[in-house]
Design an enzyme around this catalytic site. Sequence first.
Site, PDB file in Angstrom:
ATOM      1  N   LYS A  44       0.847  -1.191   0.000  1.00 34.68           N
ATOM      2  CA  LYS A  44       0.000   0.000   0.000  1.00 34.68           C
ATOM      3  C   LYS A  44       0.881   1.240   0.000  1.00 34.68           C
ATOM      4  CE  LYS A  44      -4.082   2.046   0.588  1.00 34.68           C
ATOM      5  NZ  LYS A  44      -3.668   3.357   0.057  1.00 34.68           N
ATOM      6  N   SER A  45       0.503   2.239  -0.772  1.00 31.47           N
ATOM      7  CA  SER A  45       1.268   3.486  -0.760  1.00 31.47           C
ATOM      8  C   SER A  45       1.274   4.060   0.655  1.00 31.47           C
ATOM      9  CB  SER A  45       0.666   4.504  -1.729  1.00 31.47           C
ATOM     10  OG  SER A  45       0.875   4.106  -3.059  1.00 31.47           O
ATOM     11  N   ASN A  68     -13.650   5.043  -6.112  1.00 28.97           N
ATOM     12  CA  ASN A  68     -13.213   5.123  -4.719  1.00 28.97           C
ATOM     13  C   ASN A  68     -12.648   6.490  -4.400  1.00 28.97           C
ATOM     14  OD1 ASN A  68     -10.057   5.077  -4.044  1.00 28.97           O
ATOM     15  ND2 ASN A  68     -10.363   4.111  -6.054  1.00 28.97           N
ATOM     16  N   ASN A 127       4.833   7.198  -5.592  1.00 27.71           N
ATOM     17  CA  ASN A 127       3.497   7.473  -6.120  1.00 27.71           C
ATOM     18  C   ASN A 127       3.312   8.975  -6.290  1.00 27.71           C
ATOM     19  OD1 ASN A 127       0.779   7.707  -6.661  1.00 27.71           O
ATOM     20  ND2 ASN A 127       0.113   6.254  -5.086  1.00 27.71           N
ATOM     21  N   CYS A 130      -1.825  10.182  -6.514  1.00 31.13           N
ATOM     22  CA  CYS A 130      -3.036   9.863  -5.767  1.00 31.13           C
ATOM     23  C   CYS A 130      -4.077  10.967  -5.973  1.00 31.13           C
ATOM     24  CB  CYS A 130      -2.753   9.713  -4.283  1.00 31.13           C
ATOM     25  SG  CYS A 130      -4.235   9.285  -3.333  1.00 31.13           S
ATOM     26  N   SER A 194      -5.829   5.470 -10.996  1.00 35.54           N
ATOM     27  CA  SER A 194      -7.231   5.625 -11.384  1.00 35.54           C
ATOM     28  C   SER A 194      -7.464   6.978 -12.061  1.00 35.54           C
ATOM     29  CB  SER A 194      -8.142   5.482 -10.160  1.00 35.54           C
ATOM     30  OG  SER A 194      -7.809   6.422  -9.167  1.00 35.54           O
TER      31      SER A 194
END
Length: 311
Positions: A44-45, A68, A127, A130, A194
């Site tokens: 998980k980030s 989400n 990442n 997000c 996403s």
Amino acid sequence: MNLTSRIATYEFENPLMNASGVWCDDAEKLNEMVQSPSGSFVTKSATPNFREGNPSPRYFEVPLGTINSMGLPNLGFDFYLDYSIRFQNENPGQVNFLSIAGMTLEENLEMLHKINDSEFKGITELNLSCPNVPGKPQVGYDFERTKEVLTKTFEFFKKPIGVKLPPYFDIAHFDEMASILNQFPLQYVNCINSVGNGLYIDIDKEEVVLKPKDGFGGIGGAYVKPTALANVRAFYTRLNKSISVIGCGGVENGRDVFEHLLCGAQMVQVGSQLAKEGTGIFERLLKELKEVMNEKGYESIEDFRGKLKSI
């Protein structure tokens, strides 16, 4: 049939893995990933400390995927670093991907320093994409900021590292981001996170389905596959050959995996459909991928990877 895939100097038995954020937030889920037939897994980030994330409901399954607005809930960086080091010690020769997503440049640099000084031998994922943290823009859409982050990172970071990118929709943006990424010794780019800030409506209630951000959330699943494939292809054809591409978006069956590989991906991540099916999906996807390859007479992924034809 040879399904071997490679990132940097690492070799993986097959190209499948989870997408960060799915089936990787705690030890139980990570252990299930380890025991699955996937080629690797990503954590998980992580933020430096435990983060609760956004209020619920923050995840909803929709007809062609998911929406989400999780807000980076995670157990904190130290948990995922410790888990990753323990995994590599218990499984000699195997490594995983360790994802980080600080709220600020300083937080990212703090975590990168810890990784650089640690016994972690795997691949770090930074990442930059997000879309579900209120008030925090995606770094990957700020080209100058992205270059600053990478410049400061490579002033000291000596271990393998890649970046997770948001989806891009303009050819000029593919060109500009690739020109920045090519200036650094990255091992890979991950396309895509996403598609940010979609909206899904419950028509019976006449209301949104997510609580955070007035219902706006990241879209995943079949909705995003064409965008994901375009990003994989765009960066595969623009980046230095030393920079691999990990494909992510819209993978529901073996044909989807094949398409990502055909566009140039070295590894293929599964998100929405993994959340729906659980880790049993990897056995099915591998079987279906082999069936597609057998139909086409391919014995190895390298027989077709990146060889998408134009007309």
